[in-house]
Design an enzyme around this catalytic site. Structure first.
Site, mmCIF file in Angstrom:
data_model
loop_
_atom_site.group_PDB
_atom_site.id
_atom_site.type_symbol
_atom_site.label_atom_id
_atom_site.label_comp_id
_atom_site.label_asym_id
_atom_site.label_seq_id
_atom_site.Cartn_x
_atom_site.Cartn_y
_atom_site.Cartn_z
ATOM 1 N N ASP A 25 0.808 -1.225 0.000
ATOM 2 C CA ASP A 25 0.000 0.000 0.000
ATOM 3 C C ASP A 25 0.840 1.275 0.000
ATOM 4 O OD1 ASP A 25 -2.258 -1.626 0.108
ATOM 5 O OD2 ASP A 25 -2.231 -1.664 2.305
ATOM 6 N N GLY B 90 1.470 3.036 -2.546
ATOM 7 C CA GLY B 90 1.040 3.954 -3.619
ATOM 8 C C GLY B 90 1.560 3.485 -4.974
ATOM 9 N N LYS B 91 1.755 2.171 -5.096
ATOM 10 C CA LYS B 91 2.288 1.612 -6.359
ATOM 11 C C LYS B 91 1.327 1.896 -7.518
ATOM 12 C CE LYS B 91 2.357 -2.452 -4.390
ATOM 13 N NZ LYS B 91 2.027 -2.092 -3.016
ATOM 14 N N GLY B 92 0.004 1.802 -7.235
ATOM 15 C CA GLY B 92 -0.983 2.030 -8.291
ATOM 16 C C GLY B 92 -0.813 3.408 -8.909
ATOM 17 N N LYS B 93 -0.673 4.415 -8.089
ATOM 18 C CA LYS B 93 -0.514 5.775 -8.604
ATOM 19 C C LYS B 93 0.763 5.890 -9.446
ATOM 20 C CE LYS B 93 0.624 10.474 -7.783
ATOM 21 N NZ LYS B 93 0.494 11.759 -7.161
ATOM 22 N N ASN C 224 -5.477 -10.228 -3.531
ATOM 23 C CA ASN C 224 -5.153 -9.633 -2.219
ATOM 24 C C ASN C 224 -4.679 -8.187 -2.430
ATOM 25 O OD1 ASN C 224 -2.870 -10.622 -3.537
ATOM 26 N ND2 ASN C 224 -1.857 -11.375 -1.701
ATOM 27 N N GLY D 64 -4.635 -4.316 -3.800
ATOM 28 C CA GLY D 64 -5.604 -3.264 -4.098
ATOM 29 C C GLY D 64 -4.803 -2.040 -4.497
ATOM 30 N N HIS D 65 -4.762 -1.747 -5.783
ATOM 31 C CA HIS D 65 -3.959 -0.631 -6.291
ATOM 32 C C HIS D 65 -4.878 0.489 -6.737
ATOM 33 C CE1 HIS D 65 -0.413 -3.567 -7.233
ATOM 34 N NE2 HIS D 65 -0.771 -3.568 -5.967
ATOM 35 N N GLN E 133 1.893 -6.027 -3.225
ATOM 36 C CA GLN E 133 2.405 -6.142 -1.846
ATOM 37 C C GLN E 133 3.728 -5.369 -1.709
ATOM 38 O OE1 GLN E 133 1.259 -9.495 -3.311
ATOM 39 N NE2 GLN E 133 -0.672 -8.610 -2.690
ATOM 40 N N THR F 76 3.037 -12.482 2.763
ATOM 41 C CA THR F 76 2.165 -13.094 1.771
ATOM 42 C C THR F 76 2.906 -14.304 1.200
ATOM 43 O OG1 THR F 76 0.673 -12.597 -0.057
ATOM 44 C CG2 THR F 76 2.904 -11.654 -0.210
ATOM 45 N N GLY G 32 -10.863 -3.087 3.250
ATOM 46 C CA GLY G 32 -11.421 -1.989 4.046
ATOM 47 C C GLY G 32 -10.919 -1.978 5.483
ATOM 48 N N ARG G 33 -10.006 -2.906 5.822
ATOM 49 C CA ARG G 33 -9.504 -2.952 7.202
ATOM 50 C C ARG G 33 -8.674 -1.712 7.505
ATOM 51 N NH1 ARG G 33 -6.179 -8.377 7.598
ATOM 52 N NH2 ARG G 33 -5.659 -7.784 5.467
ATOM 53 N N LYS H 184 2.789 10.170 -0.491
ATOM 54 C CA LYS H 184 1.981 10.590 0.669
ATOM 55 C C LYS H 184 2.701 11.547 1.614
ATOM 56 C CE LYS H 184 -1.553 7.927 1.535
ATOM 57 N NZ LYS H 184 -2.540 6.868 1.784
HETATM 58 P P1 GDP Z 1 -0.816 0.343 -3.531
HETATM 59 O O1 GDP Z 1 -1.418 -0.934 -3.067
HETATM 60 O O2 GDP Z 1 0.652 0.402 -3.288
HETATM 61 O O3 GDP Z 1 -1.161 0.661 -4.956
HETATM 62 O O4 GDP Z 1 -1.459 1.505 -2.637
HETATM 63 P P2 GDP Z 1 -3.017 1.674 -2.268
HETATM 64 O O5 GDP Z 1 -3.752 2.107 -3.462
HETATM 65 O O6 GDP Z 1 -3.519 0.460 -1.564
HETATM 66 O O7 GDP Z 1 -2.928 2.792 -1.168
HETATM 67 C C1 GDP Z 1 -2.407 4.052 -1.435
HETATM 68 C C2 GDP Z 1 -3.500 5.096 -1.144
HETATM 69 O O8 GDP Z 1 -2.914 6.369 -1.054
HETATM 70 C C3 GDP Z 1 -4.532 5.207 -2.232
HETATM 71 O O9 GDP Z 1 -5.752 5.574 -1.649
HETATM 72 C C4 GDP Z 1 -4.006 6.346 -3.107
HETATM 73 O O10 GDP Z 1 -5.028 7.026 -3.825
HETATM 74 C C5 GDP Z 1 -3.404 7.233 -2.068
HETATM 75 N N1 GDP Z 1 -2.237 8.015 -2.497
HETATM 76 C C6 GDP Z 1 -1.237 7.679 -3.359
HETATM 77 N N2 GDP Z 1 -0.296 8.653 -3.386
HETATM 78 C C7 GDP Z 1 -0.701 9.603 -2.525
HETATM 79 C C8 GDP Z 1 -0.133 10.833 -2.078
HETATM 80 O O11 GDP Z 1 0.946 11.240 -2.464
HETATM 81 N N3 GDP Z 1 -0.844 11.542 -1.146
HETATM 82 C C9 GDP Z 1 -2.047 11.118 -0.660
HETATM 83 N N4 GDP Z 1 -2.668 11.866 0.242
HETATM 84 N N5 GDP Z 1 -2.602 9.967 -1.055
HETATM 85 C C10 GDP Z 1 -1.933 9.205 -1.964
HETATM 86 P P1 IMO Z 2 -1.003 -4.176 -2.218
HETATM 87 O O1 IMO Z 2 -0.585 -4.767 -3.544
HETATM 88 C C1 IMO Z 2 -0.979 -4.526 2.123
HETATM 89 C C2 IMO Z 2 -1.026 -8.588 3.779
HETATM 90 C C3 IMO Z 2 -2.232 -9.043 4.555
HETATM 91 C C4 IMO Z 2 -1.582 -9.987 5.548
HETATM 92 C C5 IMO Z 2 -0.493 -10.652 4.714
HETATM 93 C C6 IMO Z 2 -0.888 -12.002 4.146
HETATM 94 O O2 IMO Z 2 -2.287 -3.451 -2.271
HETATM 95 O O3 IMO Z 2 0.123 -3.422 -1.607
HETATM 96 P P2 IMO Z 2 -2.463 -12.690 2.115
HETATM 97 O O4 IMO Z 2 -3.927 -12.509 1.913
HETATM 98 O O5 IMO Z 2 -1.619 -12.104 1.063
HETATM 99 O O6 IMO Z 2 -2.085 -14.122 2.376
HETATM 100 O O7 IMO Z 2 -2.145 -11.909 3.502
HETATM 101 O O8 IMO Z 2 -0.221 -9.752 3.661
HETATM 102 N N1 IMO Z 2 -1.289 -8.090 2.405
HETATM 103 C C7 IMO Z 2 -1.221 -6.805 2.048
HETATM 104 N N2 IMO Z 2 -1.003 -5.693 2.804
HETATM 105 N N3 IMO Z 2 -1.140 -4.426 0.797
HETATM 106 C C8 IMO Z 2 -1.325 -5.522 0.028
HETATM 107 O O9 IMO Z 2 -1.330 -5.483 -1.310
HETATM 108 C C9 IMO Z 2 -1.421 -6.776 0.656
HETATM 109 N N4 IMO Z 2 -1.630 -8.049 0.231
HETATM 110 C C10 IMO Z 2 -1.531 -8.819 1.303
HETATM 111 O O10 IMO Z 2 -2.880 -7.966 5.182
HETATM 112 O O11 IMO Z 2 -0.940 -9.251 6.557
HETATM 113 MG MG MG Z 3 -2.966 -1.574 -1.816
#
Ligand code: GDP
Ligand code: IMO
Ligand code: MG
Length: 451
Positions: free
Chosen positions: A13, A15-18, A38, A40-41, A224, A239, A302-303, A331
């Site tokens: 999480d 911010g790889k998606g961005k 698992n 969520g980008h 991840q 994971t 959503g956790r 961020k």
């Molecule tokens: P990922 O799994 O690495 O792609 O990251 P996620 O999407 O799960 O979580 C990153 C969250 O931070 C998302 O809600 C993005 O929209 C948000 N985000 C990304 N870059 C920034 C930033 O620079 N500032 C803020 N405030 N939010 C960001």
């Molecule tokens: P992105 O790609 C954050 C965490 C779970 C748990 C552990 C094992 O959005 O960064 P799993 O279901 O993979 O067997 O769970 O890994 N986890 C993540 N935490 N971002 C993720 O993906 C994750 N994918 C799995 O919360 O601790």
């Molecule tokens: Mg994510």
């Protein structure tokens, strides 16, 4: 653009998606190499937010080829829902722009159920996403998994499913006292999914290697993060795949010589979802404050995400394991209101100072973080258009991170939107013409943080 791996450097999480969305402007192919739904980008385009789970984030840009590699595990129902969801939002998804490896493994309902039952029965829970990811990889390694290619072949799928269910149902009944899975029902439902997904299946290793040969630009999208890696993460709180850059080779059938750059995505603080040690975790009040400010809730489940200070040991470790060339810091704006900002520069364990991220869970659990404190910038930086216009204190924070991790920063993200980004090192976007030339790398200046 060099062929670039975008990898998470912390616990996911980041911010790889961005970052993928930004870089995919100049890419031809965007390929996922591990994980499953698992992940969520999140990608924010104007006022529209998209969350991708299995489909590479490049799908949002027209004309890009997106590949789901053999290293990914696929829940076909979830994938079809994701496709439908994108289509309902006017995003084109078809066998031209989405290609799925015939060697990727299938997640079936029994994977999810057995994960839930096992987690519930354990004293030390991992806190997984409950998507059946771990059990799917277990079956793959145990050589009883079902590959997408076999899934698309009715006879083979029926045969393999029947054999697997005999075993699974024995466990369900005798060990857990649960209901049996019906072979006919599952076969009927899943063969319908197989028919829908069959047109997307191909040998993706051929596609990607031909694209590389033709001089196309490839982005490798990690899911991840390094600290969740099955080999290098905080085992067992990890994971079940290899998010690290090395996963590209086994997860896509691409040789290491074809990778030009590795970009580490780094959150300006730290978060983790699920259980496991987290040395720099905030006190409960700050945790809540930062979770709200940073909207730190899982994009898949959503956790609430646990939040903490930036841990330089984790990111320096990620720099080593992934061979990072540069960092994308995300961020940073979330820290805007803080009076002081701490950075963990070492751990104290049994009176000793530790400077490298330890592999022993016990040390990580008991380690006391050693902090350096910096003054906060106490102003909103979201709209900054130029690095030079950032407050001096923000620059100091960035410089500190870069110095500690010993890697230059190439991208700074100041908000979720595309335009809320500063690109420092234009090289991340630079075109590379003939492939062979791009292989000749200029010698890297030793450890010079460049910001
Ligand atoms: P990922 O799994 O690495 O792609 O990251 P996620 O999407 O799960 O979580 C990153 C969250 O931070 C998302 O809600 C993005 O929209 C948000 N985000 C990304 N870059 C920034 C930033 O620079 N500032 C803020 N405030 N939010 C960001
Ligand atoms: P992105 O790609 C954050 C965490 C779970 C748990 C552990 C094992 O959005 O960064 P799993 O279901 O993979 O067997 O769970 O890994 N986890 C993540 N935490 N971002 C993720 O993906 C994750 N994918 C799995 O919360 O601790
Ligand atoms: Mg994510």
């Amino acid at each position: 653009m060099p062929n670039t791996v975008v990898v998470g450097t912390q616990w996911g999480d980041e911010g790889k998606g961005k970052v993928i969305d930004l870089l995919s402007e100049k890419a031809d192919v965007v390929a996922r190499y591990q994980g499953g739904n698992n992940a969520g980008h999140t990608v924010v385009i104007d006022d529209n937010e998209f969350v991708l789970h299995l489909i590479p984030s490049g799908i949002l840009r027209p004309g890009k080829k997106c590949i789901i590699g053999n290293g990914v595990v696929i829940n076909p129902k979830a994938l079809l829902e994701e496709i439908e969801n994108l289509r309902s939002r006017k995003i084109k998804v078809n066998p031209e722009n989405l290609l799925i490896s015939k060697n990727a493994h299938l997640t079936l309902p029994y994977h999810k159920v057995s994960e839930k039952l096992k987690e519930e029965g354990r004293r030390s829970r991992i806190g997984t996403t409950q998507r059946g990811i771990g059990p799917t990889y277990v079956d793959k390694v145990a050589r009883i998994g079902i590959k997408m290619g076999d899934f698309a072949d009715e006879e083979t799928f029926r045969e393999r499913l029947k054999e697997n269910l005999e075993d699974v149902n024995l466990f369900m009944e005798k060990i857990y006292g649960e209901d049996r899975f019906s072979f006919e029902e599952m076969a009927r439902e899943y063969l319908d999914y197989a028919r829908k997904l069959a047109p997307f299946l191909t040998d993706t290793s051929i596609v990607i290697n031909e694209a590389i040969k033709a001089g196309k630009n490839i982005l490798f999208e990690g899911a991840q993060g390094t600290a969740l890696d099955i080999d290098f993460g905080t085992y067992p709180y990890v994971t079940s795949s290899n998010p690290i850059a090395g996963g590209v080779c086994t997860g896509l059938g691409v040789g290491p010589t074809k990778i030009d750059k590795v970009l580490g995505v780094v959150k300006a603080y730290t978060t983790r979802v699920g259980e496991g040690p987290f040395p720099t975790e905030f006190s409960p009040e700050l945790d809540e404050q930062m979770r709200i400010k940073g909207k730190e809730y899982g994009a898949s489940t959503g956790r609430p995400r646990r939040c903490g200070w930036f841990d330089a040991l984790v990111v320096k470790y990620a720099a080593r394991i992934n061979g990072l060339d540069s960092l994308a810091i995300t961020k940073l704006d979330v820290l805007d209101e803080l009076d002081e900002i701490k950075i963990c520069t070492a751990y104290k364990y049994k009176g000793k100072t530790i400077k490298e991220f330890p592999s022993e869970l016990r040390i990580l659990k008991e380690a006391e973080p050693v902090y350096e404190e910096l003054k906060g910038w106490k102003t909103s930086i979201g709209g900054t258009k130029d690095f030079s216009k950032l407050p001096e204190k923000t620059k100091e924070y960035l410089k500190k991170i870069s110095n500690l991790v010993e890697i230059p920063i190439s991208i700074i993200s100041l908000g979720p939107k595309r335009r809320e980004t500063l690109i420092l090192n234009k090289e991340v976007f630079k075109p590379v013409a003939p492939r062979r030339l791009s292989r000749v790398k200029a010698p890297r200046k030793a450890m010079t943080p460049r910001i």
